[in-house]
Design an enzyme around this catalytic site. Structure first.
Site, PDB file in Angstrom:
ATOM      1  N   GLU B  47       1.295  -1.899  -0.013  1.00  0.00           N
ATOM      2  CA  GLU B  47      -0.262  -0.087  -0.612  1.00  0.00           C
ATOM      3  C   GLU B  47       0.321   1.347  -0.128  1.00  0.00           C
ATOM      4  OE1 GLU B  47      -0.703  -2.945   1.747  1.00  0.00           O
ATOM      5  OE2 GLU B  47      -2.709  -3.028   1.609  1.00  0.00           O
ATOM      6  N   PHE B 109     -12.300  -8.007  13.460  1.00  0.00           N
ATOM      7  CA  PHE B 109     -11.196  -8.019  12.789  1.00  0.00           C
ATOM      8  C   PHE B 109     -11.484  -6.922  11.562  1.00  0.00           C
ATOM      9  CE2 PHE B 109     -10.085 -10.122   8.400  1.00  0.00           C
ATOM     10  CZ  PHE B 109      -8.251 -10.819   9.266  1.00  0.00           C
ATOM     11  N   GLN B 110     -10.282  -6.702  11.442  1.00  0.00           N
ATOM     12  CA  GLN B 110      -9.301  -5.895  10.745  1.00  0.00           C
ATOM     13  C   GLN B 110      -9.611  -4.119  10.829  1.00  0.00           C
ATOM     14  OE1 GLN B 110      -9.132  -7.462   6.481  1.00  0.00           O
ATOM     15  NE2 GLN B 110      -6.687  -7.855   7.226  1.00  0.00           N
ATOM     16  N   LYS B 159     -17.570  -0.759   5.324  1.00  0.00           N
ATOM     17  CA  LYS B 159     -18.252  -2.343   4.202  1.00  0.00           C
ATOM     18  C   LYS B 159     -19.957  -2.388   3.392  1.00  0.00           C
ATOM     19  CE  LYS B 159     -18.702  -7.351   4.459  1.00  0.00           C
ATOM     20  NZ  LYS B 159     -18.236  -8.392   5.382  1.00  0.00           N
ATOM     21  N   MET B 470      23.776   9.807   4.511  1.00  0.00           N
ATOM     22  CA  MET B 470      23.609  11.008   5.210  1.00  0.00           C
ATOM     23  C   MET B 470      23.664  10.488   6.836  1.00  0.00           C
ATOM     24  SD  MET B 470      22.672  14.111   4.591  1.00  0.00           S
ATOM     25  CE  MET B 470      21.690  14.682   3.097  1.00  0.00           C
TER      26      MET B 470
HETATM   27  C1  LIG Z   1      11.650   6.523   6.392  1.00  0.00           C
HETATM   28  C2  LIG Z   1      13.219   7.107   6.961  1.00  0.00           C
HETATM   29  N1  LIG Z   1      13.549   6.194   7.931  1.00  0.00           N
HETATM   30  C3  LIG Z   1      14.856   7.384   8.330  1.00  0.00           C
HETATM   31  C4  LIG Z   1      15.335   8.171   7.957  1.00  0.00           C
HETATM   32  C5  LIG Z   1      16.509   8.717   8.298  1.00  0.00           C
HETATM   33  N2  LIG Z   1      17.298   8.653   7.050  1.00  0.00           N
HETATM   34  C6  LIG Z   1      17.576  10.625   6.180  1.00  0.00           C
HETATM   35  S1  LIG Z   1      18.851  10.176   5.513  1.00  0.00           S
HETATM   36  C7  LIG Z   1      19.507   8.048   5.887  1.00  0.00           C
HETATM   37  C8  LIG Z   1      20.373   7.722   4.963  1.00  0.00           C
HETATM   38  C9  LIG Z   1      19.450   7.214   4.508  1.00  0.00           C
HETATM   39  O1  LIG Z   1      20.924   6.260   3.047  1.00  0.00           O
HETATM   40  P1  LIG Z   1      21.082   5.562   1.599  1.00  0.00           P
HETATM   41  O2  LIG Z   1      19.104   5.525   1.308  1.00  0.00           O
HETATM   42  O3  LIG Z   1      21.546   4.276   1.114  1.00  0.00           O
HETATM   43  O4  LIG Z   1      21.015   6.965   0.162  1.00  0.00           O
HETATM   44  P2  LIG Z   1      22.341   8.307   1.277  1.00  0.00           P
HETATM   45  O5  LIG Z   1      22.193   9.194   2.070  1.00  0.00           O
HETATM   46  O6  LIG Z   1      23.063   7.131   1.074  1.00  0.00           O
HETATM   47  O7  LIG Z   1      22.372   8.667  -0.999  1.00  0.00           O
HETATM   48  C10 LIG Z   1      18.229   8.013   6.882  1.00  0.00           C
HETATM   49  C11 LIG Z   1      18.573   6.589   7.613  1.00  0.00           C
HETATM   50  C12 LIG Z   1      14.838   8.516   7.025  1.00  0.00           C
HETATM   51  N3  LIG Z   1      14.672  10.436   6.559  1.00  0.00           N
HETATM   52  N4  LIG Z   1      13.412   7.648   6.619  1.00  0.00           N
END
Ligand SMILES: Cc1ncc(C[n+]2csc(CCOP(=O)(O)OP(=O)(O)O)c2C)c(N)n1
Lengths: 159, 567
Positions: B47, B109-110, B159, B470
């Site tokens: 989803e 349920f659900q 529903k 990041m």
């Molecule tokens: C759903 C979610 N979980 C955690 C984060 C925190 N977060 C921001 S950037 C990042 C790293 C992203 O890593 P990657 O997808 O490998 O991209 P890169 O930064 O290496 O280009 C994280 C964990 C977020 N933004 N979204």
């Protein structure tokens, strides 16, 4: 500073949760909230007392206005208003104290709405100051239980 | 007619040709009707894919995305995507099934209270408990999603409402007039704004996502052309005006382009158009441009003076405002005299360039630049969230209309792939380029199945740095290099993973392969996943440390190898 907001909303299920939820998620503090129907059955009025500076209140009003079911938001803090709250108070009242309490309540124009063996239930209506005074005057006798409504308010005059 | 038939007829009447969704118990009846209709349904593999798909579709088309899910887990799987669309003001109509009215509140349920759950993350939401309310709610919801500042609207439908039959009345849009902003006062504001702009010595236009959602791209280009006032954008405003000389100086903010940030820090009049002054732009809002006169135009009155005080608040859609202002300036034959300012900005652009150091390992910036160089016909550019997103914002000059899709406000990892899928459905025949990370890609990878099924022309570039880049960067800069749980010690074979889904898989590991592999990806007609092995240690620069001012950028200046603060 405390502000009183009169909010007209559509009388539909879910409206109150939308409004109350807004306060929770934006971190505003509601001091009291009263909701009830108005002269028009399709419209309810929420009277809110909110704590905050001008900036916060402006944001509150704007965010409220954004809610789909909100019709109008009025900050009536600085208007001439009639405002009322109601208080129910159960006070310890043995035979000896009873007469004195009844006299006091006479002065405040409060009503005694229930008499038990050891206690009375007092009903008081008025503005904040009066309810405060009533409560203070009964404190020495022993307050067993106290409930208060929030404030409802109406602007004086033809408006 | 029953409720399900009414809903499908309603969608058809609104011109909906495509919906994203996932079936389940309580919506089977709706699906039965939908399956016989003219509406195309995209069965995503989760989803979250459906809601981000609808989001991507809406962003690139300007139309309302539609998304369906069943009750309980189906509905709760949408939550991230709804919040994402809410923060970026994307119009989406979400229809969820609910257990029958008689079963509500019994932990059936659900059963999940999705109206309660999504109240803070929707523009508005509804639970339809009575059949006769259905037409009114649908009509109102459709309008709420689009009117004013757009946003997601959810309708939860039990529903028995799908199965119940009635003579549905002709629905009238009862969206109250009061929700449409007042136009009075605008003329006087315009007069004053025209004067301020004319007298400005260092004016700057700050374009946000509102420029795009109000369709003001041409109006902005024209205004910029006439007034010569330089333009910077927020992340959401990227793509509102071509990123080329005479267009935008680029993005401002934490990882903004140096000249753009310098212009922001020194302007005397800032004309902010449909931007909300997020903390990624302002740092500490208290210290944000205290001397600058800020004109803030937004369709949502609650945005004005929310984060930053506006000297001239204007409630208007950007397009209307810009047209009126331009007309006024032309009538008065007035333009600001800003030659010294333009010269100054020019020299900043030359002096403080974006730069990275080439080495033996591939750099993410190189890949983005090469893809941009080879791209033809202005493809739609989509990103996930992380370093690659910021590199794309910095290095990919976006041109054309509604061609940049990114998760701005919520910063949702996993957004990229399904949004790219949705974008491809929204603009059939056009190429979509997705830059994603090895982290985010794995969050919603299952939608490769849909890309394969429909042979969508999506070119996925995974900038694989074997880490949550990041996060790693912040740990390096602000946690003394303590890389707690951000480095991947194992990962999938991305090429084989793509191929397992029936998607072409390619890899770039060395600079000399870059050109040919990008070429190969573009010349292949269907979906391609290109795994790019990049330097793990590359950081996004410049960076304004949290709370800093726009000019307090850390970066590499004047070709130096070390990182220093600009001012
Ligand atoms: C759903 C979610 N979980 C955690 C984060 C925190 N977060 C921001 S950037 C990042 C790293 C992203 O890593 P990657 O997808 O490998 O991209 P890169 O930064 O290496 O280009 C994280 C964990 C977020 N933004 N979204």
């Amino acid at each position: 500073m405390r502000h009183t907001l009169a909010v007209l909303v559509e009388n539909r299920p879910g409206v109150l949760s939308h409004v109350a939820g807004l306060f929770a998620r934006r971190g505003y503090n509601i001091e009291s909230l009263v909701v009830g129907e108005t002269e028009d059955k399709t419209v309810s009025r929420i009277t809110l007392v909110v704590e905050g500076d001008e900036r916060v209140i402006e944001q509150v009003s704007k965010q409220l206005n954004k809610q789909i079911e909100v019709i109008k938001v009025n900050d009536i803090t600085n208007e001439e208003t009639v405002d009322r709250q109601m208080l129910l108070l159960k006070v310890t009242a043995d035979q000896a104290a009873r007469q004195e309490i009844l006299q006091l309540m006479e002065i405040f124009r409060c009503r005694v709405v229930d008499i038990g063996r050891r206690s009375l239930i007092i009903e008081a209506t008025g503005d904040e100051g009066k309810l405060e005074a009533v409560t203070q005057s009964l404190r020495p006798f022993g307050i067993k239980e106290l409930v208060r409504t929030g404030k409802v308010a109406m602007v004086r005059g033809p408006k | 007619m029953n409720g399900a038939e009414y809903i499908v007829k309603f969608l058809e009447k609104k011109g909906v040709d495509l919906v994203f969704g996932y079936p389940g118990g309580v919506v089977l009846f709706l699906y039965d009707v939908l399956g016989r209709s003219s509406i195309k349904h995209i069965l995503t593999r989760h989803e979250q894919g459906a809601i981000h798909g609808a989001d991507g579709y809406a962003r690139v088309t300007g139309r309302t995305g539609v998304c369906l899910a069943t009750s309980g887990p189906g509905a709760t799987n949408l939550v991230t995507g709804i919040a994402n669309a809410h923060l970026d003001s994307v119009p989406i109509l979400v229809i969820t099934g609910q257990v029958g009215v008689d079963s509500i509140g019994r932990d059936s349920f659900q059963e999940a209270d999705i109206v309660g759950i999504t109240m803070p993350i929707t523009k508005h939401n509804y639970l339809v408990k009575e059949l006769d309310r259905l037409p009114g709610v649908l009509e109102e919801a459709w309008n709420v999603a689009r009117e004013g500042r757009p946003g997601p609207v959810l309708i939860d439908i039990p529903k028995n409402i799908f199965t119940g039959t009635a003579d549905f009345p002709e629905a009238v849009c009862n969206l109250p007039n009061r929700k449409i902003p007042l136009k009075n006062g605008l003329t006087r504001q315009l007069e004053r704004i025209a004067k301020v702009l004319k007298e400005a010595q260092r004016p700057l236009i700050f374009a946000g996502g509102g420029v795009i959602s109000s369709g003001a791209e041409e109006a902005l280009a024209e205004f910029r052309g006439y007034s010569e006032i330089p333009v910077v954008t927020s992340l959401m405003g990227k793509g509102a005006i071509p990123e080329e000389p005479g267009g935008s100086l680029g993005m401002v903010g934490m990882h903004g382009r140096p000249a753009a940030n310098l212009a922001l820090s020194q302007c005397d009049v800032l004309l902010a158009l449909g931007a909300r002054f997020s903390d990624r732009v302002t740092g500490n809002p208290q210290n944000f441009l205290p001397e600058t006169c800020i004109i803030h135009v937004d369709i949502d009155p609650a945005e004005l003076s929310k984060n930053v005080h506006a000297d001239f608040p204007v409630v208007s859609d950007v397009q209307t405002f810009l047209k009126l202002l331009l007309q006024r300036l032309k009538e008065e034959n007035s333009k600001p005299t800003i030659q010294p300012w333009l010269t100054q900005i020019n020299s900043w652009e030359k002096e403080f360039t974006l730069s990275y150091q080439q080495g033996s390992l591939l750099k993410p910036q190189e890949i983005i630049k090469e893809v941009a160089r080879q791209a033809v016909n202005e493809p739609i550019v989509v990103t996930d969230v992380g370093q690659h997103q910021m590199f794309t914002a910095q290095y990919y000059p976006v041109k054309g209309k509604r061609n940049f899709v990114t998760s701005g406000g919520l910063g949702t990892m996993g957004f990229g792939l399904p949004a790219a899928m949705g974008a491809a459905f929204g603009r059939p025949g056009e190429t979509v380029v997705l830059f994603t990370g090895d982290g985010g890609f794995q969050m919603t990878v299952q939608e490769l199945a849909v890309m394969a099924q429909y042979q969508l022309p999506v070119k996925v570039f995974i900038l694989n740095n074997s880490c949550l880049g990041m996060v790693r960067q912040w740990q390096e800069l602000f946690f003394k290099g303590h890389y707690a749980h951000s480095l991947f010690t194992s990962g999938p074979n991305f090429v084989k993973l793509a191929e397992a889904y029936g998607v072409k898989g390619l890899q770039i590991a060395k600079s000399e392969d870059l050109k040919v592999v990008v070429q190969e990806a573009f010349s292949y007609p269907g979906p391609v996943v290109v795994e790019c092995i990049v330097d793990q240690k590359e950081n996004v620069l410049p960076i304004i440390p949290p709370g800093g001012k726009p000019n307090e950028m850390l970066g590499r200046w004047h070709g130096e190898a070390h990182v220093s603060r600009l001012s």
